[in-house]
Design an enzyme around this catalytic site. Structure first.
Site, PDB file in Angstrom:
ATOM      1  NE  ARG A   3      -2.679  -8.823   4.795  1.00 35.22           N
ATOM      2  CZ  ARG A   3      -1.487  -8.224   4.864  1.00 35.22           C
ATOM      3  NH1 ARG A   3      -0.428  -8.811   4.335  1.00 35.22           N
ATOM      4  NH2 ARG A   3      -1.353  -7.053   5.452  1.00 35.22           N
ATOM      5  CG  HIS A  46      -8.448 -10.044   4.159  1.00 35.60           C
ATOM      6  ND1 HIS A  46      -7.303  -9.276   4.041  1.00 35.60           N
ATOM      7  CD2 HIS A  46      -9.104  -9.562   5.246  1.00 35.60           C
ATOM      8  CE1 HIS A  46      -7.268  -8.367   5.008  1.00 35.60           C
ATOM      9  NE2 HIS A  46      -8.340  -8.525   5.751  1.00 35.60           N
ATOM     10  CE1 TYR A  53      -4.319 -11.495  11.895  1.00 34.12           C
ATOM     11  CE2 TYR A  53      -2.951  -9.536  11.877  1.00 34.12           C
ATOM     12  CZ  TYR A  53      -3.778 -10.416  11.227  1.00 34.12           C
ATOM     13  OH  TYR A  53      -4.064 -10.214   9.904  1.00 34.12           O
ATOM     14  CE  LYS A 105      -4.161  -1.829   2.208  1.00 31.58           C
ATOM     15  NZ  LYS A 105      -5.098  -1.690   3.360  1.00 31.58           N
TER      16      LYS A 105
END
Length: 296
Positions: free
Chosen positions: A239, A236, A271, A169
């Site tokens: 990931r 996603h 996470y 990004k």
């Protein structure tokens, strides 16, 4: 509506100084455009005007409203920095409560089933099957975003060093480790991909690369063949599985931030919620007071 020159300057600053991606700039432009449609010129809008956006945006999801308010706060901070306003009326903006959803998770058994199915299919050496196994290895083994993966140039593939050079990004580059398994699969895929194009995963049309949508479809089709609910599987989600399973294995959160290409550690900290049980056990096992308590 034609946005003011100040808005154009703000967007130019985001691009030049913060490396904002084209999609981010387009979203900010839409949000500021929508605010000007409601209020008129943002340059002269006061606190009362901004407060009126709450009722005007009441139909929006909290996350959408929060994004629009964030764009306005940054815009008014820019105006102050540039000396174009003495005050910052953005304190009057609504503050919707947003709850960041936890990512969907795949267990170790489900990941193993995906790989087993993909490996069985790739044993035929059919190009499409070897390509899918390579995509899966890089998604779960390196934690790439879908866009990063499908747009990988051939030049990113390592020759000797076990790393990929990934452009993430905002055009930020990072080095991502490639497992021995993934390197083996890459060596199978490269002779099969053909000579066309500059991308590691070229499109069958001969122009550009495999699309994100097609990657999504391929993974869901694979999940169905592996006996897994296709709704649970996406680029996603893989990931997230990469990140969560690394954290379970003892990876440091700062290392994980680097691997995932997160600009802010706060993004990576989601996470810690996913793997909270392991973190509690870690504190209980490693904290000095925990050891004293056990001895007493």
């Amino acid at each position: 509506m034609i946005l003011s020159a100040e808005v154009d300057s703000f967007l130019a600053m985001l691009a030049a100084e913060r490396g904002a991606a084209a999609n981010t700039l387009a979203a900010y432009r839409r949000d500021l455009d929508g605010a000007e449609e409601e209020l008129g010129s943002l340059i002269v809008a006061d606190g009362a005007a901004l407060a009126s956006l709450g009722p005007a945006w009441a139909h929006l999801a909290p996350a959408s409203m929060a994004r629009k308010c964030s764009a306005l706060r940054q815009f008014y901070a820019f105006l102050q920095d540039e000396g174009l306003r003495q005050d910052d009326p953005s304190a009057a903006l609504p503050r919707p409560r947003t709850r960041r959803p936890l990512p969907r998770l795949l267990g170790h058994g489900e990941v193993a089933a995906l790989f087993s199915q993909a490996e069985d299919e790739a044993a035929s050496d059919r190009p499409a099957a070897v390509r899918l196994l390579t995509l899966l290895e890089l998604l779960y083994g390196s934690g790439l975003r879908a866009t990063e993966l499908v747009s990988l140039p051939l030049a990113a593939v390592p020759r000797d060093a076990p790393f990929l050079t990934v452009t993430g990004k905002g055009g930020q580059q990072r080095m991502v480790p490639v497992s021995g398994r993934a390197r083996t699969t890459l060596s199978r895929w490269l002779p099969l991909r053909g000579e066309g194009g500059r991308h590691l995963f070229p499109s069958r049309a001969g122009q550009g690369h495999l699309t994100r949508v097609r990657l999504f479809q391929l993974l869901r089709e694979l999940a169905g063949r592996a006996g897994i609910d296709p709704e649970k599987v996406s680029p996603h989600v893989l990931r997230h599985a990469f990140a969560t399973h690394l954290l379970e294995g003892g990876a440091d959160l700062r290392v994980l931030q680097t691997l995932l290409g997160h600009a802010d550690i706060a993004t990576t900290q989601i996470y810690t919620h996913v793997d909270g049980a392991r973190l509690v056990a870690l504190v209980n096992a490693r904290h000095p007071l925990a050891a004293r308590g056990g001895a007493g």
